[in-house]
Design a protein around this motif. Structure first.
Motif, PDB file in Angstrom:
ATOM      1  N   VAL A  46       0.870  -1.138   0.013  1.00 49.09           N
ATOM      2  CA  VAL A  46       0.057  -0.043   0.148  1.00 49.09           C
ATOM      3  C   VAL A  46       0.955   1.328   0.016  1.00 49.09           C
ATOM      4  CG1 VAL A  46      -1.622   1.452   1.545  1.00 49.09           C
ATOM      5  CG2 VAL A  46      -2.129  -0.985   0.821  1.00 49.09           C
ATOM      6  N   VAL A  47       2.062   1.317   0.879  1.00 48.32           N
ATOM      7  CA  VAL A  47       2.724   2.581   0.931  1.00 48.32           C
ATOM      8  C   VAL A  47       3.680   2.738   0.034  1.00 48.32           C
ATOM      9  CG1 VAL A  47       2.428   2.391   3.622  1.00 48.32           C
ATOM     10  CG2 VAL A  47       4.380   1.524   2.603  1.00 48.32           C
ATOM     11  N   GLY A  62       7.026   1.848   5.367  1.00 41.95           N
ATOM     12  CA  GLY A  62       7.300   0.533   4.537  1.00 41.95           C
ATOM     13  C   GLY A  62       8.505  -0.005   5.081  1.00 41.95           C
ATOM     14  N   GLN A  63       9.376   0.786   5.376  1.00 49.26           N
ATOM     15  CA  GLN A  63      10.591   0.157   5.925  1.00 49.26           C
ATOM     16  C   GLN A  63      10.346  -0.819   7.044  1.00 49.26           C
ATOM     17  OE1 GLN A  63      13.739   0.184   4.415  1.00 49.26           O
ATOM     18  NE2 GLN A  63      12.749   1.284   2.852  1.00 49.26           N
ATOM     19  N   LEU A  67      11.035  -4.706   7.710  1.00 50.51           N
ATOM     20  CA  LEU A  67      11.961  -5.346   8.832  1.00 50.51           C
ATOM     21  C   LEU A  67      11.272  -6.151   9.833  1.00 50.51           C
ATOM     22  CD1 LEU A  67      13.743  -1.896  10.121  1.00 50.51           C
ATOM     23  CD2 LEU A  67      14.973  -3.978   9.519  1.00 50.51           C
ATOM     24  N   ASP A  68       9.802  -6.010   9.935  1.00 42.18           N
ATOM     25  CA  ASP A  68       9.220  -6.854  10.586  1.00 42.18           C
ATOM     26  C   ASP A  68       9.103  -8.198  10.117  1.00 42.18           C
ATOM     27  OD1 ASP A  68       8.475  -5.257  12.994  1.00 42.18           O
ATOM     28  OD2 ASP A  68       6.604  -4.335  11.974  1.00 42.18           O
ATOM     29  N   LEU A  69       8.964  -8.299   8.664  1.00 42.36           N
ATOM     30  CA  LEU A  69       8.814  -9.337   7.877  1.00 42.36           C
ATOM     31  C   LEU A  69      10.279 -10.215   8.037  1.00 42.36           C
ATOM     32  CD1 LEU A  69       7.293  -8.087   4.472  1.00 42.36           C
ATOM     33  CD2 LEU A  69       6.452  -9.926   6.176  1.00 42.36           C
ATOM     34  N   LEU A 142      19.212   8.271   5.565  1.00 41.48           N
ATOM     35  CA  LEU A 142      18.785   7.852   7.172  1.00 41.48           C
ATOM     36  C   LEU A 142      18.521   6.587   7.316  1.00 41.48           C
ATOM     37  CD1 LEU A 142      16.599  10.875   8.324  1.00 41.48           C
ATOM     38  CD2 LEU A 142      18.819  10.473   9.207  1.00 41.48           C
ATOM     39  N   VAL A 143      17.743   5.945   6.315  1.00 44.62           N
ATOM     40  CA  VAL A 143      17.461   4.358   6.210  1.00 44.62           C
ATOM     41  C   VAL A 143      18.830   3.752   5.773  1.00 44.62           C
ATOM     42  CG1 VAL A 143      16.206   2.717   5.256  1.00 44.62           C
ATOM     43  CG2 VAL A 143      14.989   4.805   5.922  1.00 44.62           C
TER      44      VAL A 143
END
Length: 305
Positions: A46-47, A62-63, A67-69, A142-143
């Motif tokens: 979605v994002v 989205g990041q 990361l949770d995945l 930053l990411v």
């Protein structure tokens, strides 16, 4: 450096209960894992595809979903395998690899939550400078820095841990491999590894937590200066989802790591909440509390279904 262990593998005893209970736990954690995958994939889709969600906040979101995945996929598949297996073993190399990726994904998420807090601080406290301070190039930088810092941190910890010797003890009273769980099994000096872990945790995790607190102090001062109650409510609502995620991440994570490494039921519950439950809840929190995300999900469902 290399590990000189006599022990070829460890036994993960964290969820060693009756066969029927293990079967129920397998179904429960399988459902949670599938919900985590579906929820985070949907939010990520979605994002990244909806033109209405092109702001830095949703880029960071989205990041977070990605990361949770990753974090769930490092821990849960092995947990599910062990619930169906009698041996519940993991090789020393596999254990250290899991330690590395748990540390790396958790560290990156810690940095990302600090960035999201800074994003909300800039959006609320300095709205006129928001586009300049949080442009696309800045967000990508930053990411990228968060990923590099977390993987470097994990690499340094594993590099020192490779000097640990494991001679006799094999049983880990946990369902995943983490450095504190390995220290009681080592027949060599663990002080160097423990010091490295302590310093990196203080600088990385506690440092990010302090940055989050500082950002929210600035946000709170700005909100209190708003004369309109509607304006204050609107400003706070943009932070509520992130604040809930921070509380889940740091609340369960800090309790898990600050508790003595005893393999107690309470310790395992906090660890399950941190490693298994929180990645499932994050997309739900953002989907249920964010009108723009809910609208984007409805648009995507109408488009494809």
């Amino acid at each position: 450096m290399r590990n000189h262990s006599v022990v070829p593998e460890f036994v993960l005893l964290g969820l060693s209960v009756g066969t029927q209970i293990q079967a129920l736990l397998f179904v429960l954690f399988l459902v949670i894992y599938l919900l985590t995958i579906v929820g985070n994939l949907m939010l990520l889709l979605v994002v990244t595809t909806d033109s209405h969600l092109c702001t830095p906040m949703y880029f960071f979101l989205g990041q977070l979903s990605f990361l949770d995945l990753c974090h769930s996929s490092v821990t849960v598949p092995k947990l599910l395998e062990d619930l169906l297996s009698e041996k519940k073993t993991i090789s020393v190399e596999g254990c250290l690899a899991q330690v590395f990726f748990v540390f790396a994904t958790g560290g990156t998420e810690s940095c990302l939550l600090a960035m999201m807090a800074y994003d909300r601080h800039v959006a609320i406290s300095c709205p006129l400078l928001y586009g300049q301070l949080m442009n696309r190039q800045q967000c990508v930088g930053l990411v990228s820095g968060a990923w590099c810092l977390a993987f470097l941190d994990a690499f340094l910890n594993i590099l020192v841990a490779l000097n640990l010797d494991f001679c006799d003890a094999q049983n880990i009273h946990h369902f995943i491999c983490e450095l504190p769980s390995l220290y009681p099994l080592s027949c060599s000096d663990v002080s160097a590894s423990f010091t490295t872990l302590l310093c990196s945790s203080l600088l990385h995790f506690i440092g990010n937590f302090l940055l989050i607190i500082f950002s929210y102090i600035c946000i709170l001062l700005t909100i209190l200066s708003i004369s309109s109650s509607t304006g204050r409510s609107k400003a706070f609502s943009t932070c509520s989802s992130h604040l809930a995620v921070v509380l889940f991440f740091y609340g369960s994570g800090l309790l898990c790591y600050l508790m003595p490494n005893s393999g107690s039921t309470q310790e395992l519950i906090f660890s399950l909440k941190y490693s298994v439950i929180t990645p499932m809840l994050n997309p739900l929190i953002y989907s249920l509390k964010n009108k723009e995300v809910k609208a984007a999900v409805r648009r995507m469902l109408r488009k494809y279904f």
